[in-house]
Design a protein around this motif. Structure first.
Motif, short mmCIF file in Angstrom:
data_model
loop_
_atom_site.label_atom_id
_atom_site.label_comp_id
_atom_site.label_asym_id
_atom_site.label_seq_id
_atom_site.Cartn_x
_atom_site.Cartn_y
_atom_site.Cartn_z
N LYS A 96 28.03 46.82 21.92
CA LYS A 96 26.90 47.74 21.69
C LYS A 96 26.60 48.59 22.91
O LYS A 96 25.64 49.35 22.91
CB LYS A 96 25.67 46.93 21.27
N THR A 97 27.44 48.47 23.95
CA THR A 97 27.25 49.26 25.17
C THR A 97 28.34 50.33 25.28
O THR A 97 29.44 50.17 24.76
CB THR A 97 27.29 48.37 26.42
N SER A 102 32.30 49.13 24.58
CA SER A 102 32.52 49.33 23.14
C SER A 102 33.86 49.97 22.81
O SER A 102 34.19 50.12 21.64
CB SER A 102 31.42 50.22 22.59
N PHE A 110 28.73 50.28 16.34
CA PHE A 110 28.28 48.89 16.48
C PHE A 110 26.76 48.79 16.55
O PHE A 110 26.17 47.84 16.02
CB PHE A 110 28.95 48.23 17.69
N LYS A 111 26.12 49.77 17.17
CA LYS A 111 24.65 49.79 17.18
C LYS A 111 24.11 50.00 15.77
O LYS A 111 23.11 49.39 15.38
CB LYS A 111 24.15 50.89 18.11
N GLN A 112 24.78 50.86 15.02
CA GLN A 112 24.36 51.13 13.63
C GLN A 112 24.40 49.85 12.80
O GLN A 112 23.57 49.65 11.92
CB GLN A 112 25.28 52.19 13.02
N ARG A 113 25.35 48.97 13.09
CA ARG A 113 25.50 47.72 12.32
C ARG A 113 25.00 46.49 13.07
O ARG A 113 25.34 45.37 12.70
CB ARG A 113 26.99 47.52 11.96
N GLN A 114 24.18 46.70 14.09
CA GLN A 114 23.84 45.57 14.98
C GLN A 114 23.15 44.41 14.25
O GLN A 114 23.28 43.25 14.66
CB GLN A 114 23.00 46.04 16.15
N HIS A 115 22.44 44.69 13.16
CA HIS A 115 21.76 43.60 12.45
C HIS A 115 22.74 42.77 11.62
O HIS A 115 22.40 41.68 11.16
CB HIS A 115 20.65 44.17 11.56
N ALA A 155 30.06 40.53 21.51
CA ALA A 155 29.22 41.21 20.52
C ALA A 155 28.19 42.08 21.23
O ALA A 155 27.91 43.21 20.80
CB ALA A 155 28.54 40.19 19.61
N ASP A 156 27.63 41.58 22.32
CA ASP A 156 26.67 42.38 23.11
C ASP A 156 27.37 43.54 23.80
O ASP A 156 26.86 44.66 23.84
CB ASP A 156 25.97 41.49 24.15
N LEU A 216 25.92 42.30 12.91
CA LEU A 216 26.95 41.94 13.91
C LEU A 216 26.53 40.68 14.65
O LEU A 216 25.46 40.63 15.26
CB LEU A 216 27.14 43.09 14.90
#
Length: 409
Positions: free
Chosen positions: A229-230, A234, A241-246, A225-226, A248
């Motif tokens: 976001k890279t 990714s 994935f950063k857009q949906r990180q909260h 998952a981490d 995810l």
């Protein structure tokens, strides 16, 4: 504390016990089974591939067509797997084929249309079967359009409004990229304007569609998952994935120990436990049986095992350059797997030169996989990336030391 009961529809392209090509199927069997044991009303849905219809007897519970254009006819066959009801979507034009996804290592050219239809049918059947799940659990790109259609097609439909969706990312390298032309079975794409799914002016990706529209997203390990976001980890979707990180979350895959337990495994010549004496006896017997099965001599020394799809993801290309040097040591190596014919050819050549030490078995063989886990001293898993991986979990359960790269699970 009692768990609140939910109704859950688990949507996947394969499930162990009925039809399988990889680790997704293991999770698609074990997770619904575990949820059912918790008292949840969980049901699964898969495509009715030819292999499913040939091997499973089920009851036809619905004969219908898509309510929305293009009104494709289909039927629903109800099966059961480990006590979990499984709906199989039968549509011969899409699923009556020799394989699930590809033949001769070539993906079916209409896979986009096949799994777009499957996603549409999974939702279309629900009011007709009078089953409204609280949660629809989609998995990987094949079902990425399920959350998308739930939002776009059924967002204002009173039957579907209470339904929430979650998408599990088992492997984000496979995104389901197709042209708008290949998805003409979905009116939502006829305008060629689908910002939540678009990857270019001419193509969409089903995985992106799911990631940007599912209520929640989970990856099969916290580390993966981490990584998603890279930029490096990714597979080209870091922004999404950063857009949906909260929304995810990484949840580590578990292991179905009813199927992977050396104390009860019916494949092993001698079952064993974690006590030293029992493990020594059991692993010694399994090693002898493995050597016999793959044509290696029954000599002492370290035995290295590997069971995998033959792809660069699994790190086969890391092993190939060092195998000649590796074979100079007093050891044995067993590799079992299918996939890239170039990698398979290279492994065949090296194993032919070192037939006394190296056995390569180009096959998908579940029994042999169990024997490799039990009979090996070390399990090789040098994956380039590995969202979670189950083989290292199996290895530890069987007292076999996994040698891995520090990625994913």
């Amino acid at each position: 504390m009692a768990t609140e009961s939910k109704s859950i529809l688990f949507v996947a392209s394969e499930v162990e016990g009925i039809v399988k090509s990889g680790g997704l199927a293991d999770v698609a069997k074990a997770l619904p089974e575990a949820l059912k044991k918790q008292g949840q009303d969980v049901r699964s849905v898969i495509p009715a591939y030819r292999q499913v219809l040939e091997s499973e007897a089920g009851e036809s519970v619905l004969n219908t067509e898509l309510t929305h254009w293009p009104h494709t006819p289909y039927r629903v066959i109800k099966l059961e797997n480990a006590g979990v009801p499984v709906y199989a979507i039968d549509c011969p034009q899409f699923f009556d084929r020799p394989e699930m996804y590809a033949e001769n290592n070539q993906a079916y050219s209409d896979n986009g249309e096949r799994f777009a239809f499957f996603s549409a049918a999974c939702l279309d059947m629900l009011p007709k079967l009078d089953f409204r799940p609280d949660i629809i659990h989609a998995n990987d790109w094949h079902t990425g359009l399920v959350p998308y259609l739930l939002k776009k097609r059924y967002g204002k439909d009173s039957f579907f409004q209470p339904v929430k969706s979650i998408l599990t990312i088992h492997n984000a390298v496979f995104k389901g990229v197709f042209s708008y032309e290949q998805l003409r079975c979905l009116p939502e794409f006829h305008t060629r304007y689908a910002p939540e799914a678009a990857v270019s002016p001419t193509h969409v990706t089903m995985l992106k569609a799911g990631v940007l529209t599912a209520d929640k997203i989970n990856a099969v390990s916290p580390t993966y998952a981490d990584e998603l976001k890279t930029t490096l980890g990714s597979h080209g979707m870091a922004a999404e994935f950063k857009q949906r990180q909260h929304d995810l979350v990484g949840i580590l895959n578990g292991c179905d120990y009813s199927a992977w337990d050396p104390q009860t495994d019916p494949v092993l010549p001698v079952n064993y436990s974690a006590s030293e004496q029992s493990m020594l006896e059991g692993k010694k017997a399994s090693k002898a049986e493995l050597q016999k099965r793959v044509g290696l001599s029954a000599k002492p020394g370290a035995l290295f095992g590997m069971v995998c799809r033959l792809t660069n993801q699994k790190g086969v290309h890391y092993l190939l350059p060092i195998l000649e040097q590796f074979m100079k040591y007093e050891l044995q190596l067993v590799i079992v797997g299918t996939g890239d014919p170039v990698l398979a050819s290279q492994l065949k050549e090296i194993s032919a030169l070192h037939a006394d030490k190296f056995a390569f078995v180009e096959a998908y063989d579940n029994e042999l996989a169990h024997l490799v886990e039990a009979g090996s001293d070390f399990f090789l898993m040098p994956s380039e990336f590995e969202p979670c991986g189950l083989n290292q979990i199996y290895s530890m359960a069987y007292g076999t030391l996994p040698i891995v790269r520090g990625v994913g699970g």
